[in-house]
Design a protein around this motif. Structure first.
Motif, PDB file in Angstrom:
ATOM      1  N   ALA A 116      12.518  -6.011   8.838  1.00 52.00           N
ATOM      2  CA  ALA A 116      11.443  -6.921   9.007  1.00 52.00           C
ATOM      3  C   ALA A 116      10.697  -6.799   9.746  1.00 52.00           C
ATOM      4  CB  ALA A 116      11.735  -8.608   8.375  1.00 52.00           C
ATOM      5  N   VAL A 117      10.673  -7.607  11.076  1.00 46.77           N
ATOM      6  CA  VAL A 117       9.844  -7.602  12.034  1.00 46.77           C
ATOM      7  C   VAL A 117       8.651  -6.089  12.145  1.00 46.77           C
ATOM      8  CG1 VAL A 117       9.384  -7.680  14.955  1.00 46.77           C
ATOM      9  CG2 VAL A 117      11.454  -9.084  13.132  1.00 46.77           C
ATOM     10  N   HIS A 118       9.664  -4.907  12.078  1.00 46.90           N
ATOM     11  CA  HIS A 118       9.475  -3.796  12.473  1.00 46.90           C
ATOM     12  C   HIS A 118       7.631  -3.470  11.502  1.00 46.90           C
ATOM     13  CE1 HIS A 118       8.457   0.844  11.477  1.00 46.90           C
ATOM     14  NE2 HIS A 118       8.573   0.577  12.663  1.00 46.90           N
ATOM     15  N   ALA A 119       8.347  -3.749   9.920  1.00 51.11           N
ATOM     16  CA  ALA A 119       7.543  -3.910   8.748  1.00 51.11           C
ATOM     17  C   ALA A 119       6.344  -4.107   8.819  1.00 51.11           C
ATOM     18  CB  ALA A 119       7.858  -3.971   7.246  1.00 51.11           C
ATOM     19  N   ASP A 120       6.100  -5.665   9.740  1.00 55.68           N
ATOM     20  CA  ASP A 120       5.114  -6.833   9.701  1.00 55.68           C
ATOM     21  C   ASP A 120       4.132  -6.781   8.766  1.00 55.68           C
ATOM     22  OD1 ASP A 120       3.141  -8.807  10.911  1.00 55.68           O
ATOM     23  OD2 ASP A 120       2.255  -6.752  12.178  1.00 55.68           O
ATOM     24  N   ASP A 121       5.251  -6.612   6.908  1.00 60.45           N
ATOM     25  CA  ASP A 121       4.009  -6.755   6.265  1.00 60.45           C
ATOM     26  C   ASP A 121       3.920  -7.948   5.802  1.00 60.45           C
ATOM     27  OD1 ASP A 121       3.524  -6.698   3.068  1.00 60.45           O
ATOM     28  OD2 ASP A 121       4.291  -4.046   3.601  1.00 60.45           O
ATOM     29  N   GLU A 122       2.588  -8.776   5.018  1.00 62.99           N
ATOM     30  CA  GLU A 122       1.903  -9.726   4.421  1.00 62.99           C
ATOM     31  C   GLU A 122       3.116 -10.215   3.169  1.00 62.99           C
ATOM     32  OE1 GLU A 122       1.242 -12.513   5.905  1.00 62.99           O
ATOM     33  OE2 GLU A 122       0.867 -11.297   7.929  1.00 62.99           O
ATOM     34  N   ALA A 123       3.123  -8.714   2.563  1.00 64.68           N
ATOM     35  CA  ALA A 123       3.631  -9.145   1.024  1.00 64.68           C
ATOM     36  C   ALA A 123       5.447  -8.930   1.281  1.00 64.68           C
ATOM     37  CB  ALA A 123       2.938  -7.414  -0.232  1.00 64.68           C
ATOM     38  N   ILE A 124       5.790  -8.949   2.099  1.00 66.88           N
ATOM     39  CA  ILE A 124       7.048  -8.989   2.485  1.00 66.88           C
ATOM     40  C   ILE A 124       7.538 -10.345   3.065  1.00 66.88           C
ATOM     41  CG2 ILE A 124       8.924  -8.161   3.890  1.00 66.88           C
ATOM     42  CD1 ILE A 124       8.669  -5.518   3.503  1.00 66.88           C
ATOM     43  N   ASP A 165       5.786 -12.442   2.175  1.00 70.21           N
ATOM     44  CA  ASP A 165       5.385 -13.642   1.355  1.00 70.21           C
ATOM     45  C   ASP A 165       6.850 -14.314   0.527  1.00 70.21           C
ATOM     46  OD1 ASP A 165       3.086 -14.515   1.885  1.00 70.21           O
ATOM     47  OD2 ASP A 165       2.123 -12.669   0.345  1.00 70.21           O
ATOM     48  N   ILE A 166       8.061 -13.429   0.602  1.00 74.58           N
ATOM     49  CA  ILE A 166       8.792 -13.061  -0.725  1.00 74.58           C
ATOM     50  C   ILE A 166      10.049 -13.827   0.733  1.00 74.58           C
ATOM     51  CG2 ILE A 166      10.988 -12.313  -1.161  1.00 74.58           C
ATOM     52  CD1 ILE A 166       8.350  -9.665  -2.220  1.00 74.58           C
ATOM     53  N   LEU A 167       9.928 -13.241   1.829  1.00 76.78           N
ATOM     54  CA  LEU A 167      11.192 -13.951   2.611  1.00 76.78           C
ATOM     55  C   LEU A 167      10.616 -15.386   2.789  1.00 76.78           C
ATOM     56  CD1 LEU A 167      11.411 -11.595   5.191  1.00 76.78           C
ATOM     57  CD2 LEU A 167      12.337 -11.734   3.584  1.00 76.78           C
ATOM     58  N   ASP A 168       9.428 -16.131   2.444  1.00 79.38           N
ATOM     59  CA  ASP A 168       9.403 -17.069   2.797  1.00 79.38           C
ATOM     60  C   ASP A 168       9.431 -17.925   1.692  1.00 79.38           C
ATOM     61  OD1 ASP A 168       8.965 -17.268   6.110  1.00 79.38           O
ATOM     62  OD2 ASP A 168       6.440 -16.494   4.815  1.00 79.38           O
ATOM     63  N   LYS A 169       9.811 -17.412   0.649  1.00 80.47           N
ATOM     64  CA  LYS A 169      10.726 -18.558  -0.968  1.00 80.47           C
ATOM     65  C   LYS A 169      11.449 -18.736  -1.078  1.00 80.47           C
ATOM     66  CE  LYS A 169       9.495 -16.212  -4.817  1.00 80.47           C
ATOM     67  NZ  LYS A 169      10.068 -14.637  -5.825  1.00 80.47           N
ATOM     68  N   PRO A 170      12.165 -20.490  -1.513  1.00 78.25           N
ATOM     69  CA  PRO A 170      13.495 -20.996  -1.653  1.00 78.25           C
ATOM     70  C   PRO A 170      14.531 -19.055  -1.987  1.00 78.25           C
ATOM     71  CG  PRO A 170      11.212 -22.321  -2.794  1.00 78.25           C
ATOM     72  CD  PRO A 170      10.787 -20.834  -2.257  1.00 78.25           C
ATOM     73  N   PHE A 209      12.078  -5.529  -4.342  1.00 77.43           N
ATOM     74  CA  PHE A 209      10.583  -4.471  -3.411  1.00 77.43           C
ATOM     75  C   PHE A 209      10.699  -4.449  -2.311  1.00 77.43           C
ATOM     76  CE2 PHE A 209       6.780  -6.320  -1.896  1.00 77.43           C
ATOM     77  CZ  PHE A 209       5.784  -5.731  -2.143  1.00 77.43           C
ATOM     78  N   VAL A 210      11.490  -5.425  -1.533  1.00 75.98           N
ATOM     79  CA  VAL A 210      11.313  -6.034  -0.182  1.00 75.98           C
ATOM     80  C   VAL A 210      12.164  -4.445   0.222  1.00 75.98           C
ATOM     81  CG1 VAL A 210      12.599  -6.764   2.040  1.00 75.98           C
ATOM     82  CG2 VAL A 210      11.766  -7.899  -0.238  1.00 75.98           C
ATOM     83  N   PHE A 244      10.354  -1.880   2.887  1.00 74.71           N
ATOM     84  CA  PHE A 244      10.937  -1.481   3.966  1.00 74.71           C
ATOM     85  C   PHE A 244      11.094   0.058   4.284  1.00 74.71           C
ATOM     86  CE2 PHE A 244      14.170  -5.496   4.900  1.00 74.71           C
ATOM     87  CZ  PHE A 244      12.872  -5.824   5.535  1.00 74.71           C
ATOM     88  N   GLU A 245      11.640   0.802   3.814  1.00 70.68           N
ATOM     89  CA  GLU A 245      12.246   1.964   3.139  1.00 70.68           C
ATOM     90  C   GLU A 245      10.115   2.892   3.734  1.00 70.68           C
ATOM     91  OE1 GLU A 245      14.132   4.814   2.681  1.00 70.68           O
ATOM     92  OE2 GLU A 245      16.215   3.735   2.126  1.00 70.68           O
TER      93      GLU A 245
END
Length: 332
Positions: free
Chosen positions: A248-256, A258-263, A274-275, A279-280
């Motif tokens: 996640a740190v390497h990808a540094d993707d706002e769309a990712i 957004d999903i990580l910050d969901k409950p 999607f994540v 990453f791929e």
């Protein structure tokens, strides 16, 4: 463990050893676990709450940390009884951290079994976790107690960093590696350091460099979270928990993010997929595997100066096993 290359080859994990992982697993299962578990039973057996204290210990685990401890103890010439005390206490410290981790993360299963808090409740998980730690610190030889206390303090700092990363979108690779070493690596360092302190012996091991192996261990764990057939209870649990993994740190993707910050309850299987695909696309899974190999190779080179003996070979095999393992139902 089908993804582990044959012994003696240049493995995908960056470590060569002459002992196949299956032999290491059998040694841990047959030689380490019985004697360590017996010593744990001796330590906590007089408690009125021994059944609860034993629950998490008995649900599985390969006893990698006690195996590292006993091997280092043999290299140091430490007497067997003291070595077993330290190995058992290492496992108790590890178990205390698991009880609290599962409670904090809300995980209901570990190693295919209900977690402690899911069986006994949240208040018991807090209190019995503390109790496990107190038994460990009390039973350790006095010569290693100060190092053990510092180790636990660092573990809690790493856990707090992990908590604090939630919601952040500015974590760096170095932030991640620092968190991993504090949360996971410092106890593995203790496995090698404690027998030296107890015996008054100094092994020719660069502790700081060896610690890179424990970072490789956690990176491997991150990657396994998105691999099917890894033996985990669920795929994508780190995504649902919003973990800032190396990928996640390497990808540094706002769309990712957004999903990580969901409950967690609102994170769907489609979100996890999607994540994984993102990453791929970013090469983040490849990056994580590369960093794992680099860290592992650098770490095991510090074992080159140890005397050529069966214990050195076993320590090298354990190091390979740490980063080569699949996470099956027995867990680490």
């Amino acid at each position: 463990m089908d993804d582990v290359p044959a012994a003696g080859s240049s493995t995908e994990n960056g470590i060569d050893s002459s002992t196949p992982p299956s032999a290491v697993f059998e040694w841990l299962k047959s030689d380490v676990r019985p004697v360590v578990d017996d010593r744990i039973a001796d330590i906590v057996g007089d408690s009125s709450f021994s059944e609860r204290l034993a629950y998490q210990v008995e649900t599985g685990g390969k006893r990698v940390r006690p195996g590292l401890t006993l091997t280092a103890a043999e290299l140091c010439g430490l007497e067997r009884d003291r070595a077993l005390d330290i190995a058992a206490c290492v496992e108790l410290i590890h178990t205390y951290s698991l009880v609290h981790d599962d409670l904090a993360d809300g995980d209901r299963t570990r190693r295919g079994e209900p977690t402690f808090w899911d069986v006994f409740g949240r208040p018991d998980a807090v209190n019995v976790g503390d109790m496990l730690l107190s038994y460990a610190l009390e039973a350790l030889p006095e010569s290693v107690t100060e190092r053990a206390i510092a180790t636990v303090r660092t573990m809690t700092e790493g856990q707090q960093l992990d908590f604090d990363f939630t919601g952040r979108r500015d974590c760096t690779v170095e932030d991640y590696l620092t968190m991993v070493w504090k949360k996971t690596g410092v106890l593995l360092d203790f496995c090698i350091a404690a027998p030296q302190l107890a015996s008054g012996t100094t092994l020719a091991v660069d502790e700081k460099r060896l610690g890179r192996l424990w970072q490789a261990f956690q990176i491997r764990d991150d990657v396994l979270d998105l691999e099917p057939n890894s033996g985990r209870d669920a795929i994508g649990s780190d995504v649902r928990a919003g973990k800032r993994t190396l990928m996640a740190v390497h990808a540094d993707d706002e769309a990712i993010y957004d999903i990580l910050d969901k409950p967690p309850a609102e994170t769907s299987d489609a979100d996890v997929e999607f994540v994984r695909e993102r990453f791929e696309a970013h090469g983040s899974i490849q990056f994580a595997r590369h960093r794992m190999r680099v860290h592992a190779r650098d770490a095991v080179r510090t074992l080159d100066d140890l005397p050529d003996c069966p214990q050195r070979d076993r320590l090298l095999s354990l190091c390979e096993y740490v980063v080569a393992r699949g996470t099956d139902s027995q867990g680490q």
